[in-house]
Write an enzyme that holds these catalytic residues in place. Sequence first.
Site, PDB file in Angstrom:
ATOM      1  N   CYS A 126     -31.059  23.042  11.946  1.00 15.35           N
ATOM      2  CA  CYS A 126     -32.240  22.478  12.614  1.00 15.35           C
ATOM      3  C   CYS A 126     -33.035  23.475  13.458  1.00 15.35           C
ATOM      4  CB  CYS A 126     -31.832  21.282  13.468  1.00 15.35           C
ATOM      5  SG  CYS A 126     -31.313  19.883  12.454  1.00 15.35           S
ATOM      6  N   ASN A 186     -36.308  19.920  20.035  1.00 16.92           N
ATOM      7  CA  ASN A 186     -35.497  21.003  19.463  1.00 16.92           C
ATOM      8  C   ASN A 186     -35.947  22.372  19.963  1.00 16.92           C
ATOM      9  OD1 ASN A 186     -33.677  19.469  18.153  1.00 16.92           O
ATOM     10  ND2 ASN A 186     -34.315  19.973  16.082  1.00 16.92           N
ATOM     11  N   ASP A 215     -28.832   8.689  -3.245  1.00 21.33           N
ATOM     12  CA  ASP A 215     -28.990  10.144  -3.343  1.00 21.33           C
ATOM     13  C   ASP A 215     -29.154  10.509  -4.807  1.00 21.33           C
ATOM     14  OD1 ASP A 215     -28.273  12.493  -1.017  1.00 21.33           O
ATOM     15  OD2 ASP A 215     -28.458  13.160  -3.114  1.00 21.33           O
ATOM     16  N   VAL A 274     -27.575  13.442   7.875  1.00 20.32           N
ATOM     17  CA  VAL A 274     -28.277  12.398   8.631  1.00 20.32           C
ATOM     18  C   VAL A 274     -28.232  11.057   7.914  1.00 20.32           C
ATOM     19  CG1 VAL A 274     -30.591  11.662   9.355  1.00 20.32           C
ATOM     20  CG2 VAL A 274     -29.757  13.923   9.950  1.00 20.32           C
TER      21      VAL A 274
HETATM   22  P1  NAD Z   1     -28.982  17.234   3.744  1.00 17.42           P
HETATM   23  O1  NAD Z   1     -29.439  18.387   2.928  1.00 17.42           O
HETATM   24  O2  NAD Z   1     -27.572  17.178   4.222  1.00 17.42           O
HETATM   25  O3  NAD Z   1     -29.279  15.861   2.968  1.00 17.42           O
HETATM   26  C1  NAD Z   1     -30.434  15.591   2.258  1.00 17.42           C
HETATM   27  C2  NAD Z   1     -30.040  14.769   1.053  1.00 17.42           C
HETATM   28  O4  NAD Z   1     -31.220  14.232   0.432  1.00 17.42           O
HETATM   29  C3  NAD Z   1     -29.328  15.551  -0.045  1.00 17.42           C
HETATM   30  O5  NAD Z   1     -28.088  14.954  -0.321  1.00 17.42           O
HETATM   31  C4  NAD Z   1     -30.293  15.480  -1.254  1.00 17.42           C
HETATM   32  O6  NAD Z   1     -29.600  15.414  -2.489  1.00 17.42           O
HETATM   33  C5  NAD Z   1     -31.017  14.174  -0.961  1.00 17.42           C
HETATM   34  N1  NAD Z   1     -32.311  14.010  -1.617  1.00 17.42           N
HETATM   35  C6  NAD Z   1     -33.341  14.889  -1.665  1.00 17.42           C
HETATM   36  N2  NAD Z   1     -34.381  14.343  -2.352  1.00 17.42           N
HETATM   37  C7  NAD Z   1     -34.013  13.087  -2.710  1.00 17.42           C
HETATM   38  C8  NAD Z   1     -34.640  12.036  -3.415  1.00 17.42           C
HETATM   39  N3  NAD Z   1     -35.905  12.156  -3.881  1.00 17.42           N
HETATM   40  N4  NAD Z   1     -33.952  10.907  -3.629  1.00 17.42           N
HETATM   41  C9  NAD Z   1     -32.699  10.768  -3.160  1.00 17.42           C
HETATM   42  N5  NAD Z   1     -32.042  11.725  -2.481  1.00 17.42           N
HETATM   43  C10 NAD Z   1     -32.687  12.882  -2.251  1.00 17.42           C
HETATM   44  O7  NAD Z   1     -29.981  17.190   5.003  1.00 17.42           O
HETATM   45  P2  NAD Z   1     -29.680  16.688   6.496  1.00 17.42           P
HETATM   46  O8  NAD Z   1     -28.995  17.743   7.258  1.00 17.42           O
HETATM   47  O9  NAD Z   1     -29.102  15.322   6.457  1.00 17.42           O
HETATM   48  O10 NAD Z   1     -31.175  16.609   7.060  1.00 17.42           O
HETATM   49  C11 NAD Z   1     -32.087  15.608   6.643  1.00 17.42           C
HETATM   50  C12 NAD Z   1     -33.266  15.592   7.592  1.00 17.42           C
HETATM   51  O11 NAD Z   1     -32.827  15.202   8.910  1.00 17.42           O
HETATM   52  C13 NAD Z   1     -33.960  16.943   7.784  1.00 17.42           C
HETATM   53  O12 NAD Z   1     -35.328  16.730   7.941  1.00 17.42           O
HETATM   54  C14 NAD Z   1     -33.362  17.467   9.072  1.00 17.42           C
HETATM   55  O13 NAD Z   1     -34.221  18.352   9.735  1.00 17.42           O
HETATM   56  C15 NAD Z   1     -33.197  16.194   9.860  1.00 17.42           C
HETATM   57  N6  NAD Z   1     -32.152  16.233  10.885  1.00 17.42           N
HETATM   58  C16 NAD Z   1     -30.968  16.824  10.608  1.00 17.42           C
HETATM   59  C17 NAD Z   1     -29.961  16.837  11.585  1.00 17.42           C
HETATM   60  C18 NAD Z   1     -28.632  17.489  11.307  1.00 17.42           C
HETATM   61  O14 NAD Z   1     -27.877  17.694  12.268  1.00 17.42           O
HETATM   62  N7  NAD Z   1     -28.293  17.827  10.079  1.00 17.42           N
HETATM   63  C19 NAD Z   1     -30.178  16.224  12.836  1.00 17.42           C
HETATM   64  C20 NAD Z   1     -31.408  15.606  13.067  1.00 17.42           C
HETATM   65  C21 NAD Z   1     -32.398  15.620  12.081  1.00 17.42           C
END
Ligand code: NAD
Length: 431
Positions: free
Chosen positions: A260, A208, A26, A7
Amino acid sequence: MIGTGYVGLVSGACFSDFGHEVVCVDKDAAKIDALHGNIMPIYEPGLAELVATNVEAGRLSFTTDLAEGVANADAVFIAVGTPSRRGDGHADLSYVFAAVREVAGALTKPAVIVTKSTVPVGTGDEVERIIAEVAPDTGITVASNPEFLREGAAISDFKRPDRVVVGAEDNRSREVLRDIYRPLSLNQSAPVLYTGRRTAELIKYAANAFLAVKITYINEIADLCECVGADVQEVARGIGLDNRIGRKFLNAGPGYGGSCFPKDTLALLQTAHDNEVPLRIVEATVQVNEGRKRAMGRKVIKAMGGEARGKRVGVLGLTFKPDTDDMRDAPSLSLIQALQDAGAVVTAYDPEGVEHARGMLSDVTFADSAYAAAEGADALVIVTEWDAFRALDLPRIAESMNDPVLVDLRNIYPPEEAARAGLKLTGIGKG
Ligand code: NAD
């Protein structure tokens, strides 16, 4: 943008493409190093080009240094993970709260902290409490802006969304977000919905869960089709042409998975439980989907004549859907486990998911093509509908197998085509 995952990276790249200046932060140094070399840490069609263009234009940069990232920011988006908390299914908010603490301590001017991560209703209030503790009287405000993009189509979803939801309790937050999303308002078809913060948080989960219900509904209708001699694809078309129902999300399959739906339905149920409001439809959906994932193993074993011990099964597609490398909660994981538990030996092929799959599966041989996965197999199972599996040379596959059993969990191939190729086909919901 705090969190440069599926995201955060897509949102950051798209916001910069709108003309904003974006710093993606990140804590995973390997991700940031890769991005500095224009190597994408995830597979998402079109992303590498979008990132390269905006880095070159000087609007998009990457860092592990959060303080440097948020300096001078008007808005800081939190896009870190919110996985299921082990044991109880609540959303684990520890990453969100840790990020907020760090951001609040590092901001040099009043900014809006925006939760883009999917977070339970009321999280914004907790974020406000943390800010009051870490950085009181600094004028930092809190908004909710849940994200609805789909992996595999993430860039077009972000740039041409059905809607944007902004939940805020104050005008300044709303105005900052209005400016950020202004490029979208040129596109009349993308309404920005302004709501209260709690409402915005709940919209994401309600959306969702509804989609999970819709998938599960057609999956159960598919089971009935198999018993009564009906065809679920025709039923889906027949009901989907009714605009009140709609055609999307009516593809019967092996049960929903991914990063999700499973965790968000569980988290919504926890919120419902905490508030003593039963959400029985969502409860049933979660149960039915869990059962379905196990049933898929039995379906494959039945197609092999009821015995799996010592048999070889080829699996096509490991990721939870096509056009992503995301393996989180993929239906392939429970299917392969069920087959292995019954004594089968599994060879799998996936165009993008193998790197992640290696760490999540044991005793699986990874083939380098669909044909190699089929070679000598007693059954071939299509689990994910990658385009690359839509036009396979079926006679070649049938010939190379030990027993030409095809289990098509995505109903890609019409029965006549499979039969012509000499394959014994089992689909989903084909009675
Ligand atoms: P992801 O695991 O791919 O990415 C999260 C990132 O955050 C990781 O790279 C991690 O290293 C980083 N991170 C964690 N703590 C941190 C900090 N303190 N400082 C800096 N970086 C940090 O997750 P994602 O799939 O992108 O999902 C993120 C959010 O979006 C979730 O809540 C998810 O439910 C929501 N979401 C995801 C999708 C999807 O399709 N993947 C769609 C809509 C919403």
